[in-house]
Structure formats: C-alpha cells, structure tokens
Enzyme design. Structure first.
Site, short mmCIF file in Angstrom:
data_model
loop_
_atom_site.label_atom_id
_atom_site.label_comp_id
_atom_site.label_asym_id
_atom_site.label_seq_id
_atom_site.Cartn_x
_atom_site.Cartn_y
_atom_site.Cartn_z
N HIS A 1 104.14 3.29 45.51
CA HIS A 1 105.27 4.34 45.20
C HIS A 1 104.74 5.10 43.98
O HIS A 1 106.10 5.77 43.59
CB HIS A 1 106.49 3.24 44.72
CG HIS A 1 106.31 2.22 43.95
ND1 HIS A 1 107.35 1.34 43.56
CD2 HIS A 1 105.36 1.90 42.96
CE1 HIS A 1 107.03 0.73 42.28
NE2 HIS A 1 105.78 0.73 41.99
N HIS A 2 103.89 5.10 43.20
CA HIS A 2 103.55 6.16 42.19
C HIS A 2 102.89 7.09 42.50
O HIS A 2 102.60 8.15 42.06
CB HIS A 2 102.75 5.23 41.06
CG HIS A 2 103.48 4.17 40.45
ND1 HIS A 2 104.74 4.28 39.96
CD2 HIS A 2 103.29 3.08 40.40
CE1 HIS A 2 105.11 3.12 39.36
NE2 HIS A 2 104.06 2.23 39.72
N ALA A 3 102.20 7.14 44.10
CA ALA A 3 101.56 8.22 44.60
C ALA A 3 102.20 9.18 45.08
O ALA A 3 103.06 9.08 45.97
CB ALA A 3 100.46 7.82 45.63
#
Length: 131
Positions: A22-24
C-alpha cells in the site's frame, strides 16, 4: 484470486502477502512495497472484470498513502484506512493521512481515514500491532 471470486468460481479468498504494497505508487516503490497488490487487484477488477464498485479496507499500522492517491479521484473505489497517525508524527508523516482527506471531485466522500492519534489506554490498541 480476484478473477475466481468475481467469476463465481469461489465464494471468498484471502491473499496472504507481505508486504501488502500500500505504499508503492504506480511509478515507484516505497516503505518495502514494490507492487501495490490491493490497488492492482482493484484496478484489474474494474478494468478487466466489469466491476463498477470496489471496497478496499486497509487495516495496518501505517497509512497506505499510495493506495489512497491512486483512487483519490475515482468514485468506483471506496478506500477505508485505519492507521496510526499521532497528529502527523507517525510514518509516513503525511497531512493527507488525516481524517479530512476525503477524496476529490466526483470521488469526494470515497476516501475514509481513521487516524489514531493516541496509543494505549482505552483507545484502539494501535501499539499492540508491533508486539
């Protein structure tokens, strides 16, 4: 798994993947995330499998800022995130991780953040996620 659920071959499924991704973002890795698995699955379901609505529930100690950014203007996706925030002092230390980041344009209201500002006590035990 998404294709099998959408096509009715299976009733439910769980992807045990780490990191969640979810950070990419679509153009760079971040926070140990290389591929944003939830966002890729949601986009595939919308673009290739004919879904018109997708719910992403992001329950993690960190805010999934890249997933939020990818769907911030898309009313087909409701993004719901509960995460530590600590008034912006907890990573990823972004203003858009707070409760008032609700989506824009036609997607206003389709982004819901539950930022946890306190650790311990009778509040939701965000600190226990590390233990």
């Amino acid at each position: 798994m998404v294709e099998n659920i959408v096509r009715g071959k299976i009733k439910c499924g769980m992807a045990l993947i780490r990191p969640p991704g979810h950070h990419a973002s679509s153009h760079t890795s971040c926070g140990y995330c290389i591929f944003n698995n939830a966002a890729l699955a949601a986009q595939h379901a919308l673009d290739q499998l004919g879904l018109t609505r997708v719910l992403i529930v992001d329950w993690d100690v960190h805010h999934g800022q890249a997933t939020q950014q990818m769907f911030y203007h898309d009313s087909r996706v409701l993004y719901f995130s509960i995460h530590r925030y600590e008034f912006g002092e907890f990573w990823p230390n972004l203003r858009e991780s707070d409760y008032d980041a609700i989506g824009e344009g036609g997607a206003q209201g389709y982004n819901i953040n539950i930022p946890l500002n306190e650790v311990g006590g009778t509040h939701y035990r965000a600190d226990s996620w590390y233990h």
